[in-house]
Scaffold this motif. Structure first.
Motif, PDB file in Angstrom:
ATOM      1  N   LYS A 126       0.831  -1.217   0.000  1.00  0.00           N
ATOM      2  CA  LYS A 126       0.000   0.000   0.000  1.00  0.00           C
ATOM      3  C   LYS A 126       0.857   1.255   0.000  1.00  0.00           C
ATOM      4  O   LYS A 126       0.617   2.192  -0.771  1.00  0.00           O
ATOM      5  CB  LYS A 126      -0.902  -0.015   1.240  1.00  0.00           C
ATOM      6  CG  LYS A 126      -1.764   1.229   1.408  1.00  0.00           C
ATOM      7  CD  LYS A 126      -2.227   1.354   2.848  1.00  0.00           C
ATOM      8  CE  LYS A 126      -1.052   1.642   3.758  1.00  0.00           C
ATOM      9  NZ  LYS A 126      -1.414   1.586   5.181  1.00  0.00           N
ATOM     10  N   GLU A 127       1.881   1.296   0.868  1.00  0.00           N
ATOM     11  CA  GLU A 127       2.716   2.490   0.967  1.00  0.00           C
ATOM     12  C   GLU A 127       3.504   2.719  -0.313  1.00  0.00           C
ATOM     13  O   GLU A 127       3.576   3.841  -0.824  1.00  0.00           O
ATOM     14  CB  GLU A 127       3.665   2.372   2.170  1.00  0.00           C
ATOM     15  CG  GLU A 127       2.976   2.364   3.518  1.00  0.00           C
ATOM     16  CD  GLU A 127       2.276   3.666   3.836  1.00  0.00           C
ATOM     17  OE1 GLU A 127       2.658   4.711   3.267  1.00  0.00           O
ATOM     18  OE2 GLU A 127       1.340   3.649   4.653  1.00  0.00           O
ATOM     19  N   TRP A 128       4.116   1.668  -0.834  1.00  0.00           N
ATOM     20  CA  TRP A 128       4.901   1.824  -2.059  1.00  0.00           C
ATOM     21  C   TRP A 128       4.013   2.195  -3.241  1.00  0.00           C
ATOM     22  O   TRP A 128       4.369   3.056  -4.046  1.00  0.00           O
ATOM     23  CB  TRP A 128       5.677   0.539  -2.352  1.00  0.00           C
ATOM     24  CG  TRP A 128       6.875   0.347  -1.452  1.00  0.00           C
ATOM     25  CD1 TRP A 128       7.402   1.272  -0.602  1.00  0.00           C
ATOM     26  CD2 TRP A 128       7.679  -0.820  -1.347  1.00  0.00           C
ATOM     27  NE1 TRP A 128       8.498   0.746   0.048  1.00  0.00           N
ATOM     28  CE2 TRP A 128       8.694  -0.534  -0.394  1.00  0.00           C
ATOM     29  CE3 TRP A 128       7.648  -2.070  -1.936  1.00  0.00           C
ATOM     30  CZ2 TRP A 128       9.659  -1.476  -0.041  1.00  0.00           C
ATOM     31  CZ3 TRP A 128       8.615  -3.005  -1.592  1.00  0.00           C
ATOM     32  CH2 TRP A 128       9.613  -2.707  -0.658  1.00  0.00           C
ATOM     33  N   LEU A 129       2.864   1.544  -3.349  1.00  0.00           N
ATOM     34  CA  LEU A 129       1.953   1.864  -4.447  1.00  0.00           C
ATOM     35  C   LEU A 129       1.459   3.303  -4.320  1.00  0.00           C
ATOM     36  O   LEU A 129       1.326   4.025  -5.328  1.00  0.00           O
ATOM     37  CB  LEU A 129       0.773   0.886  -4.446  1.00  0.00           C
ATOM     38  CG  LEU A 129      -0.234   1.007  -5.599  1.00  0.00           C
ATOM     39  CD1 LEU A 129       0.452   0.885  -6.953  1.00  0.00           C
ATOM     40  CD2 LEU A 129      -1.339  -0.036  -5.454  1.00  0.00           C
ATOM     41  N   LEU A 291      11.071  -7.947  -3.283  1.00  0.00           N
ATOM     42  CA  LEU A 291      10.926  -8.140  -4.734  1.00  0.00           C
ATOM     43  C   LEU A 291       9.514  -8.611  -5.089  1.00  0.00           C
ATOM     44  O   LEU A 291       8.972  -8.231  -6.130  1.00  0.00           O
ATOM     45  CB  LEU A 291      11.971  -9.138  -5.229  1.00  0.00           C
ATOM     46  CG  LEU A 291      13.413  -8.602  -5.265  1.00  0.00           C
ATOM     47  CD1 LEU A 291      14.403  -9.723  -5.514  1.00  0.00           C
ATOM     48  CD2 LEU A 291      13.560  -7.510  -6.323  1.00  0.00           C
ATOM     49  N   GLU A 292       8.910  -9.431  -4.238  1.00  0.00           N
ATOM     50  CA  GLU A 292       7.525  -9.821  -4.499  1.00  0.00           C
ATOM     51  C   GLU A 292       6.588  -8.632  -4.327  1.00  0.00           C
ATOM     52  O   GLU A 292       5.718  -8.376  -5.168  1.00  0.00           O
ATOM     53  CB  GLU A 292       7.096 -10.945  -3.562  1.00  0.00           C
ATOM     54  CG  GLU A 292       5.627 -11.328  -3.748  1.00  0.00           C
ATOM     55  CD  GLU A 292       5.240 -12.602  -3.029  1.00  0.00           C
ATOM     56  OE1 GLU A 292       5.782 -13.659  -3.404  1.00  0.00           O
ATOM     57  OE2 GLU A 292       4.417 -12.531  -2.093  1.00  0.00           O
ATOM     58  N   ASN A 293       6.764  -7.887  -3.242  1.00  0.00           N
ATOM     59  CA  ASN A 293       5.886  -6.745  -2.985  1.00  0.00           C
ATOM     60  C   ASN A 293       5.966  -5.709  -4.101  1.00  0.00           C
ATOM     61  O   ASN A 293       4.944  -5.172  -4.543  1.00  0.00           O
ATOM     62  CB  ASN A 293       6.244  -6.104  -1.642  1.00  0.00           C
ATOM     63  CG  ASN A 293       5.908  -6.996  -0.454  1.00  0.00           C
ATOM     64  OD1 ASN A 293       5.019  -7.837  -0.548  1.00  0.00           O
ATOM     65  ND2 ASN A 293       6.608  -6.814   0.646  1.00  0.00           N
ATOM     66  N   ILE A 294       7.185  -5.421  -4.572  1.00  0.00           N
ATOM     67  CA  ILE A 294       7.321  -4.370  -5.570  1.00  0.00           C
ATOM     68  C   ILE A 294       6.763  -4.822  -6.918  1.00  0.00           C
ATOM     69  O   ILE A 294       6.274  -4.000  -7.718  1.00  0.00           O
ATOM     70  CB  ILE A 294       8.792  -3.909  -5.710  1.00  0.00           C
ATOM     71  CG1 ILE A 294       8.841  -2.521  -6.359  1.00  0.00           C
ATOM     72  CG2 ILE A 294       9.628  -4.891  -6.488  1.00  0.00           C
ATOM     73  CD1 ILE A 294       8.098  -1.460  -5.592  1.00  0.00           C
ATOM     74  N   ARG A 295       6.769  -6.114  -7.188  1.00  0.00           N
ATOM     75  CA  ARG A 295       6.185  -6.578  -8.456  1.00  0.00           C
ATOM     76  C   ARG A 295       4.657  -6.505  -8.405  1.00  0.00           C
ATOM     77  O   ARG A 295       4.013  -6.272  -9.428  1.00  0.00           O
ATOM     78  CB  ARG A 295       6.691  -7.985  -8.785  1.00  0.00           C
ATOM     79  CG  ARG A 295       8.120  -7.946  -9.361  1.00  0.00           C
ATOM     80  CD  ARG A 295       8.639  -9.300  -9.741  1.00  0.00           C
ATOM     81  NE  ARG A 295       9.060 -10.061  -8.570  1.00  0.00           N
ATOM     82  CZ  ARG A 295       9.523 -11.312  -8.629  1.00  0.00           C
ATOM     83  NH1 ARG A 295       9.609 -11.938  -9.800  1.00  0.00           N
ATOM     84  NH2 ARG A 295       9.894 -11.948  -7.533  1.00  0.00           N
ATOM     85  N   HIS A 296       4.066  -6.688  -7.230  1.00  0.00           N
ATOM     86  CA  HIS A 296       2.634  -6.401  -7.089  1.00  0.00           C
ATOM     87  C   HIS A 296       2.361  -4.930  -7.411  1.00  0.00           C
ATOM     88  O   HIS A 296       1.390  -4.594  -8.103  1.00  0.00           O
ATOM     89  CB  HIS A 296       2.170  -6.694  -5.659  1.00  0.00           C
ATOM     90  CG  HIS A 296       1.863  -8.132  -5.384  1.00  0.00           C
ATOM     91  ND1 HIS A 296       0.937  -8.847  -6.092  1.00  0.00           N
ATOM     92  CD2 HIS A 296       2.347  -8.979  -4.447  1.00  0.00           C
ATOM     93  CE1 HIS A 296       0.868 -10.083  -5.611  1.00  0.00           C
ATOM     94  NE2 HIS A 296       1.712 -10.187  -4.615  1.00  0.00           N
ATOM     95  N   VAL A 297       3.239  -4.054  -6.887  1.00  0.00           N
ATOM     96  CA  VAL A 297       3.074  -2.610  -7.093  1.00  0.00           C
ATOM     97  C   VAL A 297       3.197  -2.261  -8.570  1.00  0.00           C
ATOM     98  O   VAL A 297       2.372  -1.521  -9.133  1.00  0.00           O
ATOM     99  CB  VAL A 297       4.124  -1.842  -6.256  1.00  0.00           C
ATOM    100  CG1 VAL A 297       4.157  -0.366  -6.653  1.00  0.00           C
ATOM    101  CG2 VAL A 297       3.831  -1.982  -4.770  1.00  0.00           C
ATOM    102  N   ILE A 298       4.222  -2.789  -9.226  1.00  0.00           N
ATOM    103  CA  ILE A 298       4.434  -2.495 -10.655  1.00  0.00           C
ATOM    104  C   ILE A 298       3.240  -2.974 -11.472  1.00  0.00           C
ATOM    105  O   ILE A 298       2.735  -2.251 -12.349  1.00  0.00           O
ATOM    106  CB  ILE A 298       5.744  -3.159 -11.140  1.00  0.00           C
ATOM    107  CG1 ILE A 298       6.955  -2.457 -10.496  1.00  0.00           C
ATOM    108  CG2 ILE A 298       5.838  -3.112 -12.663  1.00  0.00           C
ATOM    109  CD1 ILE A 298       8.274  -3.185 -10.740  1.00  0.00           C
TER     110      ILE A 298
END
Length: 823
Positions: A126-129, A291-298
């Protein structure tokens, strides 16, 4: 709130009864805590009932603060003295009404809403997105991890008319909860992060938990998931139309292929989109979770149509940091609140609330960057100004172009800088002296450099204390007690190693009834730190009598001679002192025995200067079934002795006998008060409710050096460690002087690095220990090492060396830095 409402409109939405004065104000703020009332004239207070307290009990107090509109239960009896000056909206269930009102506000929001669920990573996604999308949209987000049955409605009330997009997370712990959250949020885009073991005890099976979580997505146009999470994919495919599902994967066969190539301290993510076009993202971390979290974001940003180049601009400012408020020791006896990832008003409100809950210091200083919110800049900083005045900030240091708009408008001291580098060049550490310093800023400003400069320079090993876990454990034990039963919390021995002042302050916020310390100087230290709760001193000595009086401490009296000495002191000082009588029913340590009762009663009559605050006893084996009959015998003897004493008094002291284990095993003997000790800190010694408690502390250190050794090489003092085969060892920055027990030497103990076990090899030294990391890949000098915490059972470690968790907790040296946080 998106739209302010009159009391009459709220009553219509909730189908509720409305009583009280006419012509009420417009409601633009929903509050459930008296500490969060910024504009009382426009606030609706919702009286919720929880494990700690009932909000209805505070209505008169909150009305005195200026709040005039209340959402209450139909069972609440409205006090006559405020019935004509306040408005009451009465409903059967105030929590359900709160959710219903949030659903109405959500209906008014026209922008897309992204809903996130899963077991781990929701808050970070949530924060990164939010940061990525914030470059293009005015984004509303759930504050911190507000994802519960109450947290989600409060998050929705944080959506304002100027927001263009909202990101909300939803968490559940049992069946039938997600329907309520889904009915509020109705997301158009969903992200299913992962499925793990968190809250597993609330469900019959992993499949049931997965199905319950997926109910969040019933209104979604698109649902994002990782194809490698097979159970998630199988369930989503069986429930939702294929057009709604957006998968990503490391390999081919998904809607978005996101392949990772790791480098030393960063990674490349190669994107192959459905149209076979390619783009390479660069991210500043290599661990699998990030890396998993950021790929959800991307994937989510691409699904929303965002340009990959703009996504990369946002990625340039991300770092793998903990998304939590952290309290750290600072220079010149100051305390630092580290909130160096925050970038919006909702987060600032929470950080200021956390600041207000800390023990008092000389000044409140705020170091803050621009708030990166697209929208009406003047309105945002007008709100900031109101928040600063409400929280009585004494000095502000602002960084950025927009925050400078506050210059000349504040009624207190301030300094403003163009960027972080300029601030660092001009920061005078001598300016800070016994202050409470909140450092809060958007990621792009790099405020961690400010925190690093302001932190106290002490031993690198840290003991992290999770205040949310402490709250959870306190509330768990409260659920085992009757509402009228008081709670005394043991904070002796530096609060079981956790740090007495900060933990005592948090317990004060939780409205504990009493604290207990071992020695007078511990109580004096708490008083000097602003702790106001009653404090019982277990082991007072004659030399400390004057300090007991001076600092309003309540000593334990355990023998006739000690009673006389303290009574004579009080007579000479012409003072009355509240004391606690220790009755020995089987511990045979300190305390009045049965044969002392007659003498004790004479002393009580002779010396009225000592007022009996409570009568108590120590249970010997409440945690073990083998001692059940003996414990019952202790409790019955205590009741008999206490009744004999009370019968001769013209007042009734409190009675208490149960410790943490006793609360679990003998709730029928909770009496007037219980004494909560090791259970608060996450250890349930009876073993009945281990899974219901959360460890509050994590002891961490770092790898100082890594060595490659040959077969037969020896390690450490006395050459006790021997390499069975060629491999690698790491030296870690902790030893027995820090409290890491020497009995963990030679394989008895182990640590975790990147979640993998590494056994101790050789003898534990005074300031260092060596661990065998043979066969463990991607470990480097400077990596974090977990000694104990949620992932390493303290009970298991204690059993390995033949001791008890109490000893491991209390042995942690004062040179180990304590860090407190809210996750």
């Amino acid at each position: 709130m998106i739209q302010s409402l009159t009391s009459e409109q709220i009553a219509i939405v909730l189908e509720a009864n409305l009583t009280g004065k006419a012509d009420g104000p417009l409601v633009s703020q929903i509050v459930i805590d008296s500490r969060n009332i910024l504009q009382p004239e426009n606030a609706l207070f919702v009286a919720l009932k929880g494990a700690k307290f009932d909000g209805h009990d505070f209505i008169e107090e909150i009305h005195a603060l200026g709040v005039n509109v209340f959402l209450v239960s139909t069972h609440y009896k409205i006090p006559s003295k405020i019935s004509k000056s306040a408005i009451f909206i009465q409903v059967e269930d105030t929590k359900q009404a709160l959710q219903k009102l949030a659903a109405y506000q959500r209906h008014l929001f026209q922008g897309p809403l992204i809903g996130i669920t899963g077991s781990n990573g929701k808050t970070i996604i949530k924060e990164w997105l939010g940061q990525i999308l914030g470059q293009q949209y005015a984004v509303a987000k759930s504050p911190k991890s507000y994802n519960s049955q109450v947290g989600v409605p409060l998050s929705v009330f944080g959506i304002e008319a100027g927001h263009q997009l909202a990101i909300m997370e939803a968490g559940i712990s049992r069946p039938q909860e997600m329907e309520k959250l889904a009915n509020i949020l109705k997301p158009q885009l969903g992200i299913f992060a992962n499925i793990g073991t968190a809250h597993e005890e609330g469900f019959d099976s992993m499949e049931q938990k997965l199905a319950e979580k997926a109910k969040l997505f019933e209104s979604c146009r698109f649902i994002i998931y990782r194809k490698e999470h097979a159970k998630i994919g199988q369930h989503l495919i069986s429930v939702f139309e294929s057009e709604k599902l957006v998968s990503w994967s490391d390999g081919i066969g998904a809607d978005y292929v996101l392949t990772v190539k790791k480098e030393e301290d960063k990674s490349k993510i190669l994107l192959i989109r459905p149209d076979m076009s390619v783009f390479t993202f660069h991210v500043p971390f290599t661990d699998e979770a990030s890396l998993e979290n950021i790929r959800h974001v991307i994937t989510a940003a691409l699904t929303l149509g965002m340009d990959p180049k703009l996504i990369q601009e946002g990625l340039n400012h991300l770092k793998a940091v903990d998304m939590r408020l952290t309290l750290k020791p600072g220079v010149n006896q100051s305390l630092i609140i580290d909130d160096t990832y925050n970038n919006d008003l909702a987060g600032l409100r929470l950080a200021l609330d956390f600041m207000a809950a800390q023990r008092p210091k000389k000044r409140k200083i705020l170091i803050i960057s621009d708030l990166l919110q697209i929208g009406d800049i003047s309105q945002v900083y007008e709100e900031v100004q109101k928040l600063l005045n409400y929280h009585n900030i004494d000095f502000l240091i602002g960084v950025g172009e927009d925050i400078g708009s506050l210059q000349g408008r504040l009624g207190f001291g301030s300094q403003f800088y163009r960027d972080t580098e300029e601030l660092l060049r001009n920061l005078d550490l001598e300016f800070f002296d016994n202050d409470l310093i909140l450092v809060t800023g958007a990621r792009k400003f790099g405020f961690e450099a400010i925190v690093n400069l302001l932190q106290q320079r002490i031993h690198g090993t840290t003991l992290e204390i999770n205040l949310n876990a402490l709250t959870h454990n306190y509330n768990f034990f409260k659920t085992k007690l009757l509402p009228q039963t008081k709670v005394m919390v043991m904070v002796k021995a530096f609060a079981y190693g956790g740090g007495a002042a900060e933990i005592a302050n948090h317990l004060q916020q939780l409205k504990a009834d009493y604290l207990a310390v071992a020695y007078t100087d511990e109580g004096v230290a708490l008083r000097k730190e602003g702790i106001r709760l009653p404090i019982m001193v277990l082991n007072p000595v004659q030399e400390s009598f004057i300090h007991l009086q001076q600092y309003d401490l309540e000593p334990v009296v355990y023998s006739p001679p000690f009673f006389r000495e303290l009574a004579k002191f009080c007579h000479v000082q012409q003072t009355v002192m509240k004391v606690h009588l220790d009755l020995d029913t089987g511990m045979h340590r300190l305390g009045f025995e049965e044969q002392h009762i007659a003498d004790l009663l004479e002393l009580i009559q002779k010396y009225p200067q000592l007022q009996i605050g409570s009568l108590y006893t120590h249970l010997v084996g409440a945690d073990e079934e083998i001692h059940h009959d003996f414990t019952v015998g202790q409790l019955k003897l205590f009741m008999s002795m206490a009744d004999e004493i009370v019968s001769k008094l013209d007042y009734v002291p409190l009675r208490h006998a149960l410790n943490s284990a006793g609360i679990i095993r003998f709730p029928e003997y909770q009496l007037d008060m219980v004494r909560l000790g090791i259970g608060l800190y996450g250890v349930e010694v009876s073993g009945r409710f281990d899974s219901h408690l959360k460890p509050i502390s994590t002891l961490k250190t770092t790898i100082s050096q890594i060595k490659s050794l040959s077969k037969g090489d020896t390690i450490g003092y006395s050459r006790k460690g021997v390499m069975d085969q060629a491999g690698r060892i790491a030296t870690i920055a902790i030893g027995y002087a820090d409290g890491y027990d020497r009995r963990f030497s030679n394989g008895k103990g182990y640590v975790l690095i990147h979640g993998k076990k590494a056994p101790v090899i050789g003898n534990v030294c005074m300031d260092m220990a060596m661990i065998d990391i043979s066969g463990l890949d991607e470990i480097k000098e400077g990596d974090e090492v977990v000694i104990y915490g949620p992932t390493i059972s303290l009970k298991e470690l204690a059993e390995r060396i033949g001791t008890i968790p109490y000893e491991l907790l209390t042995n942690i040296s004062s040179r180990v830095k304590r860090v407190y946080y809210l996750d």
